[in-house]
Design a protein around this motif. Structure first.
Motif, PDB file in Angstrom:
ATOM      1  N   ILE A  29       2.769  18.859   6.536  1.00  0.00           N
ATOM      2  CA  ILE A  29       3.855  18.057   5.980  1.00  0.00           C
ATOM      3  C   ILE A  29       3.272  16.732   5.514  1.00  0.00           C
ATOM      4  O   ILE A  29       2.493  16.105   6.231  1.00  0.00           O
ATOM      5  N   VAL A  30       3.653  16.302   4.304  1.00  0.00           N
ATOM      6  CA  VAL A  30       3.194  15.032   3.757  1.00  0.00           C
ATOM      7  C   VAL A  30       4.396  14.120   3.562  1.00  0.00           C
ATOM      8  O   VAL A  30       5.426  14.542   3.053  1.00  0.00           O
ATOM      9  N   THR A  31       4.244  12.873   3.987  1.00  0.00           N
ATOM     10  CA  THR A  31       5.276  11.869   3.769  1.00  0.00           C
ATOM     11  C   THR A  31       4.694  10.775   2.887  1.00  0.00           C
ATOM     12  O   THR A  31       3.625  10.241   3.184  1.00  0.00           O
ATOM     13  N   VAL A  32       5.380  10.450   1.802  1.00  0.00           N
ATOM     14  CA  VAL A  32       4.971   9.366   0.913  1.00  0.00           C
ATOM     15  C   VAL A  32       5.586   8.093   1.478  1.00  0.00           C
ATOM     16  O   VAL A  32       6.808   7.969   1.565  1.00  0.00           O
ATOM     17  N   THR A  33       4.742   7.160   1.900  1.00  0.00           N
ATOM     18  CA  THR A  33       5.202   5.966   2.592  1.00  0.00           C
ATOM     19  C   THR A  33       4.717   4.710   1.891  1.00  0.00           C
ATOM     20  O   THR A  33       3.562   4.627   1.489  1.00  0.00           O
ATOM     21  N   THR A  34       5.590   3.725   1.769  1.00  0.00           N
ATOM     22  CA  THR A  34       5.207   2.400   1.304  1.00  0.00           C
ATOM     23  C   THR A  34       4.982   1.553   2.549  1.00  0.00           C
ATOM     24  O   THR A  34       5.868   1.459   3.403  1.00  0.00           O
ATOM     25  N   MET A  74       0.849  -1.158   0.000  1.00  0.00           N
ATOM     26  CA  MET A  74       0.000   0.000   0.000  1.00  0.00           C
ATOM     27  C   MET A  74       0.903   1.233   0.000  1.00  0.00           C
ATOM     28  O   MET A  74       1.886   1.287   0.712  1.00  0.00           O
ATOM     29  N   ILE A  75       0.560   2.202  -0.808  1.00  0.00           N
ATOM     30  CA  ILE A  75       1.259   3.481  -0.834  1.00  0.00           C
ATOM     31  C   ILE A  75       0.360   4.500  -0.144  1.00  0.00           C
ATOM     32  O   ILE A  75      -0.819   4.599  -0.449  1.00  0.00           O
ATOM     33  N   ASP A  76       0.908   5.261   0.769  1.00  0.00           N
ATOM     34  CA  ASP A  76       0.132   6.230   1.537  1.00  0.00           C
ATOM     35  C   ASP A  76       0.818   7.590   1.457  1.00  0.00           C
ATOM     36  O   ASP A  76       2.026   7.682   1.623  1.00  0.00           O
ATOM     37  N   ASP A  77       0.056   8.621   1.189  1.00  0.00           N
ATOM     38  CA  ASP A  77       0.620   9.973   1.175  1.00  0.00           C
ATOM     39  C   ASP A  77      -0.139  10.879   2.144  1.00  0.00           C
ATOM     40  O   ASP A  77      -0.391  12.026   1.874  1.00  0.00           O
ATOM     41  N   SER A  78      -0.473  10.329   3.305  1.00  0.00           N
ATOM     42  CA  SER A  78      -1.163  11.106   4.330  1.00  0.00           C
ATOM     43  C   SER A  78      -0.217  12.139   4.926  1.00  0.00           C
ATOM     44  O   SER A  78       0.983  11.974   4.898  1.00  0.00           O
ATOM     45  N   GLY A  79      -0.787  13.166   5.487  1.00  0.00           N
ATOM     46  CA  GLY A  79       0.037  14.221   6.066  1.00  0.00           C
ATOM     47  C   GLY A  79      -0.446  14.651   7.420  1.00  0.00           C
ATOM     48  O   GLY A  79      -1.508  14.260   7.888  1.00  0.00           O
ATOM     49  N   ASP A  80       0.361  15.466   8.067  1.00  0.00           N
ATOM     50  CA  ASP A  80       0.037  16.012   9.378  1.00  0.00           C
ATOM     51  C   ASP A  80       0.041  17.530   9.313  1.00  0.00           C
ATOM     52  O   ASP A  80       0.868  18.130   8.629  1.00  0.00           O
ATOM     53  N   ARG A  81      -0.865  18.137  10.058  1.00  0.00           N
ATOM     54  CA  ARG A  81      -0.968  19.587  10.076  1.00  0.00           C
ATOM     55  C   ARG A  81       0.261  20.199  10.744  1.00  0.00           C
ATOM     56  O   ARG A  81       0.782  19.667  11.705  1.00  0.00           O
ATOM     57  N   LYS A  82       0.732  21.306  10.196  1.00  0.00           N
ATOM     58  CA  LYS A  82       1.907  22.004  10.741  1.00  0.00           C
ATOM     59  C   LYS A  82       1.747  23.475  10.461  1.00  0.00           C
ATOM     60  O   LYS A  82       1.551  23.881   9.326  1.00  0.00           O
ATOM     61  N   ASP A  83       1.830  24.299  11.503  1.00  0.00           N
ATOM     62  CA  ASP A  83       1.767  25.753  11.327  1.00  0.00           C
ATOM     63  C   ASP A  83       3.101  26.272  10.811  1.00  0.00           C
ATOM     64  O   ASP A  83       4.134  25.620  10.949  1.00  0.00           O
ATOM     65  N   GLY A  84       3.070  27.460  10.246  1.00  0.00           N
ATOM     66  CA  GLY A  84       4.294  28.097   9.764  1.00  0.00           C
ATOM     67  C   GLY A  84       4.625  27.696   8.342  1.00  0.00           C
ATOM     68  O   GLY A  84       3.971  26.844   7.745  1.00  0.00           O
ATOM     69  N   THR A  85       5.647  28.333   7.799  1.00  0.00           N
ATOM     70  CA  THR A  85       6.054  28.037   6.429  1.00  0.00           C
ATOM     71  C   THR A  85       7.563  27.895   6.298  1.00  0.00           C
ATOM     72  O   THR A  85       8.056  27.550   5.234  1.00  0.00           O
ATOM     73  N   ALA A  86       8.301  28.151   7.360  1.00  0.00           N
ATOM     74  CA  ALA A  86       9.763  28.139   7.277  1.00  0.00           C
ATOM     75  C   ALA A  86      10.347  26.725   7.286  1.00  0.00           C
ATOM     76  O   ALA A  86      11.413  26.488   6.737  1.00  0.00           O
TER      77      ALA A  86
END
Length: 156
Positions: free
Chosen positions: A32-37, A1-13
């Protein structure tokens, strides 16, 4: 399964942060999104490979920058040809907890290899599942199945 779920993160730096689809929230937001196998036997999920997605605005030339990779490109960059060697090394080690993982991977090796090369992602589906669970929780004890069905079908 390939997953590209992300987590909320404030800021842009912070590197990799940007306004993008966050599957865990089921919406577009800053994060931030991490592409995970991931391999799963239906009970346990084992991440095999993970790589952060960097939005185009972090690159000098944006999407035309040679270093920029889309999420499908990141998925296809995962190297399934290295998996058999890795599995042999795990079995040669005393990591007995990972031996069952390798056994499951070997049982499903065709599906695992296909997951490395496919352009499909389950991120949006996971986001909708999260949204439905949230709707279900908010109506717990107060709503019947008909109301839940209407809320699921008519919510954005």
């Amino acid at each position: 399964m390939i997953d590209d779920s992300g987590d909320r993160k404030d800021g842009t730096a912070t590197a990799h942060v940007g306004r993008q689809w966050l599957g865990r929230l089921g919406k577009t937001d800053n994060g931030i999104v991490t592409v995970t196998t991931v391999w799963t036997d239906g009970r346990v999920y084992y991440p095999l490979h993970a790589r952060p997605y960097t939005p185009a605005r972090h690159f000098a030339r944006g999407r035309s920058d040679l270093a920029f990779r889309t999420k499908p490109q990141l998925m296809r960059d995962h190297r399934s040809d290295l998996l058999p060697t890795w599995m042999d090394r795990v079995l040669a080690d005393d990591l007995h907890a990972l031996h069952s993982l390798v056994s499951g991977l070997r049982r499903d090796i065709d599906a695992v290899t296909a997951a490395f090369s496919t352009s499909w992602s389950s991120g949006q589906v996971e986001g909708h599942v999260t949204r439905v669970k949230l709707l279900k929780r908010t109506g717990f004890g107060r709503a019947n199945l008909d109301l839940l069905r209407r809320r699921v079908l008519h919510s954005p």
